[in-house]
Design an enzyme around this catalytic site. Structure first.
Site, PDB file in Angstrom:
ATOM      1  N   HIS A  33       0.698  -1.478   0.109  1.00  0.00           N
ATOM      2  CA  HIS A  33       0.098   0.116   0.102  1.00  0.00           C
ATOM      3  C   HIS A  33       1.059   1.558   0.230  1.00  0.00           C
ATOM      4  CE1 HIS A  33      -3.036   2.929   2.093  1.00  0.00           C
ATOM      5  NE2 HIS A  33      -3.537   3.219   1.105  1.00  0.00           N
ATOM      6  N   ARG A  34       1.016   2.275  -1.211  1.00  0.00           N
ATOM      7  CA  ARG A  34       1.222   3.603  -1.328  1.00  0.00           C
ATOM      8  C   ARG A  34       2.806   2.767  -1.234  1.00  0.00           C
ATOM      9  NH1 ARG A  34      -1.722   7.338   2.523  1.00  0.00           N
ATOM     10  NH2 ARG A  34      -3.940   6.206   1.992  1.00  0.00           N
ATOM     11  N   GLU A  60       1.596  -0.116  -4.959  1.00  0.00           N
ATOM     12  CA  GLU A  60       0.250   0.448  -5.784  1.00  0.00           C
ATOM     13  C   GLU A  60       0.809   1.976  -6.023  1.00  0.00           C
ATOM     14  OE1 GLU A  60      -2.267   2.132  -2.258  1.00  0.00           O
ATOM     15  OE2 GLU A  60      -3.680   1.713  -3.254  1.00  0.00           O
ATOM     16  N   ASP A  62      -0.778   5.582  -5.930  1.00  0.00           N
ATOM     17  CA  ASP A  62      -2.280   6.620  -6.324  1.00  0.00           C
ATOM     18  C   ASP A  62      -2.043   7.885  -7.290  1.00  0.00           C
ATOM     19  OD1 ASP A  62      -4.145   5.153  -4.284  1.00  0.00           O
ATOM     20  OD2 ASP A  62      -2.742   5.842  -2.703  1.00  0.00           O
ATOM     21  N   HIS A  75      -0.877  10.322  -2.717  1.00  0.00           N
ATOM     22  CA  HIS A  75      -2.046  10.344  -2.642  1.00  0.00           C
ATOM     23  C   HIS A  75      -3.275  11.122  -2.988  1.00  0.00           C
ATOM     24  CE1 HIS A  75      -5.374   9.385   0.379  1.00  0.00           C
ATOM     25  NE2 HIS A  75      -5.441   7.877  -0.008  1.00  0.00           N
ATOM     26  N   GLU A 153      -4.928   3.261  -9.049  1.00  0.00           N
ATOM     27  CA  GLU A 153      -5.747   3.733  -8.761  1.00  0.00           C
ATOM     28  C   GLU A 153      -5.628   5.383  -9.041  1.00  0.00           C
ATOM     29  OE1 GLU A 153      -6.696   4.034  -4.308  1.00  0.00           O
ATOM     30  OE2 GLU A 153      -8.398   5.629  -4.632  1.00  0.00           O
ATOM     31  N   GLN A 191      -7.862   0.546 -10.292  1.00  0.00           N
ATOM     32  CA  GLN A 191      -8.482   0.440  -8.948  1.00  0.00           C
ATOM     33  C   GLN A 191      -9.095   1.919  -8.842  1.00  0.00           C
ATOM     34  OE1 GLN A 191      -6.775   0.282  -4.708  1.00  0.00           O
ATOM     35  NE2 GLN A 191      -4.947   0.272  -5.835  1.00  0.00           N
TER      36      GLN A 191
HETATM   37  O1  G3P Z   1      -6.863   1.721  -2.765  1.00  0.00           O
HETATM   38  C1  G3P Z   1      -6.638   0.772  -1.526  1.00  0.00           C
HETATM   39  C2  G3P Z   1      -6.702   1.926  -0.513  1.00  0.00           C
HETATM   40  O2  G3P Z   1      -5.788   3.147  -0.595  1.00  0.00           O
HETATM   41  C3  G3P Z   1      -7.866   3.245  -0.127  1.00  0.00           C
HETATM   42  O3  G3P Z   1      -7.677   3.957   0.201  1.00  0.00           O
HETATM   43  O4  G3P Z   1      -7.012   5.986   0.715  1.00  0.00           O
HETATM   44  O5  G3P Z   1      -5.112   5.297   0.827  1.00  0.00           O
HETATM   45  O6  G3P Z   1      -6.691   5.048  -0.942  1.00  0.00           O
HETATM   46  P1  G3P Z   1      -6.185   5.109  -0.011  1.00  0.00           P
HETATM   47 CA    CA Z   2      -5.062   3.557  -2.511  1.00  0.00          CA
END
Ligand code: G3P
Ligand code: CA
Length: 306
Positions: A33-34, A60, A62, A75, A153, A191
């Site tokens: 995540h990130r 991931e 964003d 993000h 994303e 996503q």
């Molecule tokens: O994309 C899954 C999760 O990352 C969604 O929350 O705010 O961290 O992008 P966020």
């Molecule tokens: Ca995300």
């Protein structure tokens, strides 16, 4: 570290085997995540490198869009949380409502890539990361390709739409330029929290798997098997908040029956609820509740086996 080809194999399993078998595939997938964002600043090269070193199957990104139309990995719509933009460009704020409140904000979309590359995106996290830059999506592709999958994303379609910016077009173009719309050995999963974004992708780049993100306030989108089946008309997977899955574990079965994978978020040390550790929490979701994959800030804690 698992190979990108193993991730691609999983992808094929989820897209083909799951709908027929009606059950979760055996191999579980780790999405960083990130990046490895518990240990390194989110969306930086050091964070992505560490995620791969810690065994991420997917990393991931964003995505945001610069003033000159470049996809970058950030993000927020704004730069002030994760960079020193207030010091470098003190007068370039706008008074707008972003997120919970109005106030001074430095919008990514108000800065060119050259300007954004002047910002320090590492010091806010730890001085030892001083000088880390915001990567472009192209730089993320170059780093990740052949070593893990990409899990981008697309966020904030309304904001960009009002400015005449089409992130989904930029996204399709960059995948095309990089040969990622054909079987390249580097899987890409799109996503979004935005249904329309995924429906457009289903039409324009149907070969790219599409995960529909759902936050707790929208849990009613997923509260019956019929609703889940409807989503399967334009998505290939669900990305619910882990809270939704915990409150309604039958969602995993409904999703698998509809041919959808389930990838909840976000698992991180420090916010594990009643679990003794993030590893234990992830293990419960993967091996008791039966989700296929998950997003975590702590890739090194991902349990490969129960
Ligand atoms: O994309 C899954 C999760 O990352 C969604 O929350 O705010 O961290 O992008 P966020
Ligand atoms: Ca995300």
């Amino acid at each position: 570290m698992r190979s990108a080809s193993a991730a691609a194999t999983w992808l094929i399993a989820v897209m083909t085997v799951t709908p027929m078998a009606g059950q979760s595939p055996q191999t579980k997938i780790l999405v960083a995540h990130r990046g490895a964002s518990a240990y390194a600043p989110e969306h930086t090269i050091p964070g992505y490198e560490l995620a791969i070193a810690q065994g991420a199957d997917f990393v991931e990104q964003d995505l945001a869009v610069t003033k000159d139309g470049v996809l970058v990995c950030v993000h927020d719509l704004t730069l002030e949380r994760t960079t020193d933009v207030e010091a470098v460009f003190p007068d370039r704020f706008v008074d707008v409502k972003v997120g919970p409140g109005a106030g001074r904000h430095w919008l990514v979309n108000d800065f060119t890539l050259d300007e954004i590359k002047r910002l320090d995106a590492g010091s806010w996290f730890d001085k030892k990361f001083a000088g880390a830059r915001i990567p472009t999506f192209q730089e993320a592709i170059d780093l990740v390709r052949g070593r893990a999958g990409l899990y981008p994303e697309l966020k904030d379609p309304e904001f960009y739409g009002q400015r005449g910016v089409r992130p989904e077009r930029l996204f399709a173009e960059i995948l095309q330029r990089n040969g990622l719309l054909v079987d390249s050995g580097t899987p890409v999963i799109l996503q979004s929290f935005d249904e329309t974004t995924l429906q457009k992708a289903a039409r324009d780049i149907p070969q790219v798997p599409r995960v529909f993100l759902v936050e707790p306030k929208d849990a009613a989108r997923l509260d019956t098997a019929d609703k889940v089946r409807e989503i399967a008309r334009w998505a290939t997977g669900l990305g619910p908040s882990k809270v939704i899955v915990a409150n309604q574990p039958a969602l995993v079965k409904w999703a698998h029956q509809a041919g959808l994978s389930v990838t909840p978020w976000t698992f991180r040390s420090g916010t594990t609820g009643g679990y003794a550790s993030v590893r234990e929490e992830m293990s419960h979701f993967l091996y008791t509740l039966g989700v296929d994959a998950l997003f975590t800030d702590n890739p090194d804690q991902f349990p490969r086996r129960p």
